[in-house]
Design a protein around this motif. Structure first.
Motif, mmCIF file in Angstrom:
data_model
loop_
_atom_site.group_PDB
_atom_site.id
_atom_site.type_symbol
_atom_site.label_atom_id
_atom_site.label_comp_id
_atom_site.label_asym_id
_atom_site.label_seq_id
_atom_site.Cartn_x
_atom_site.Cartn_y
_atom_site.Cartn_z
ATOM 1 N N ALA A 25 0.878 -1.197 -0.029
ATOM 2 C CA ALA A 25 0.015 -0.011 -0.138
ATOM 3 C C ALA A 25 0.877 1.367 -0.113
ATOM 4 O O ALA A 25 0.625 2.160 -0.802
ATOM 5 N N ALA A 26 1.945 1.266 0.680
ATOM 6 C CA ALA A 26 3.044 2.289 0.833
ATOM 7 C C ALA A 26 3.533 2.749 -0.462
ATOM 8 O O ALA A 26 3.596 3.806 -1.166
ATOM 9 N N VAL A 27 3.911 1.548 -1.184
ATOM 10 C CA VAL A 27 4.248 1.694 -2.754
ATOM 11 C C VAL A 27 3.311 2.393 -3.654
ATOM 12 O O VAL A 27 3.540 3.257 -4.404
ATOM 13 N N ILE A 28 2.076 1.837 -3.510
ATOM 14 C CA ILE A 28 1.007 2.442 -4.377
ATOM 15 C C ILE A 28 0.844 4.003 -3.922
ATOM 16 O O ILE A 28 0.489 4.817 -4.983
ATOM 17 N N GLY A 33 1.651 9.946 -5.724
ATOM 18 C CA GLY A 33 1.974 10.952 -5.350
ATOM 19 C C GLY A 33 1.404 11.381 -3.927
ATOM 20 O O GLY A 33 1.474 12.494 -3.531
ATOM 21 N N ASN A 34 0.973 10.528 -3.063
ATOM 22 C CA ASN A 34 0.331 10.847 -1.706
ATOM 23 C C ASN A 34 1.483 10.496 -0.820
ATOM 24 O O ASN A 34 1.537 9.483 -0.151
ATOM 25 N N LYS A 36 2.200 12.074 2.074
ATOM 26 C CA LYS A 36 1.865 11.849 3.697
ATOM 27 C C LYS A 36 1.280 10.422 3.777
ATOM 28 O O LYS A 36 1.578 9.975 4.913
ATOM 29 N N LEU A 37 0.549 10.049 3.121
ATOM 30 C CA LEU A 37 -0.084 8.755 3.241
ATOM 31 C C LEU A 37 0.951 7.700 3.374
ATOM 32 O O LEU A 37 1.327 6.775 4.170
ATOM 33 N N HIS A 38 1.992 7.718 2.227
ATOM 34 C CA HIS A 38 3.228 6.793 2.321
ATOM 35 C C HIS A 38 3.930 6.869 3.496
ATOM 36 O O HIS A 38 4.389 5.876 4.197
ATOM 37 N N GLU A 39 4.127 8.166 3.959
ATOM 38 C CA GLU A 39 4.993 8.259 5.240
ATOM 39 C C GLU A 39 4.142 7.520 6.540
ATOM 40 O O GLU A 39 4.971 6.905 7.092
ATOM 41 N N ASN A 40 2.952 7.791 6.583
ATOM 42 C CA ASN A 40 2.211 7.168 7.822
ATOM 43 C C ASN A 40 2.279 5.623 7.746
ATOM 44 O O ASN A 40 2.341 4.884 8.420
ATOM 45 N N LEU A 41 2.087 5.026 6.167
ATOM 46 C CA LEU A 41 1.920 3.660 6.012
ATOM 47 C C LEU A 41 3.684 2.950 6.205
ATOM 48 O O LEU A 41 3.856 1.930 6.807
ATOM 49 N N MET A 42 4.721 3.866 6.076
ATOM 50 C CA MET A 42 5.861 3.319 6.382
ATOM 51 C C MET A 42 6.238 3.103 7.845
ATOM 52 O O MET A 42 6.800 2.225 8.255
#
Length: 71
Positions: A25-28, A33-34, A36-42
């Motif tokens: 999900a973080a890769v997606i 281009g999201n 903040k979501l990527h950072e939270n998922l990581m």
């Protein structure tokens, strides 16, 4: 004398699988281009990995070794 924590393997296996899903999900999220979501998922994936490691070590510290039966 500590009792083996034999209930932990299914829990930490589930957490490990959840970590894989969160990483995908973080890769997606970053591909879309999201940031903040990527950072939270990581951060969530790191927390899950730490929980997995803690349970894995606790289980193996309290369980008996398995002897190799081969040559």
């Amino acid at each position: 004398d500590v009792q083996p924590l034999s209930f932990l393997p299914p829990i930490y296996a589930t957490i490990n699988g959840l970590t894989a899903v969160v990483l995908v999900a973080a890769v997606i999220a970053i591909k879309n281009g999201n940031r903040k979501l990527h950072e939270n998922l990581m951060k969530t994936a790191i927390a899950c990995s730490i929980a997995f490691l803690g349970m894995y070590v606790a289980y193996h510290m309290t369980s008996d070794s398995t002897k190799f039966g081969g040559e």
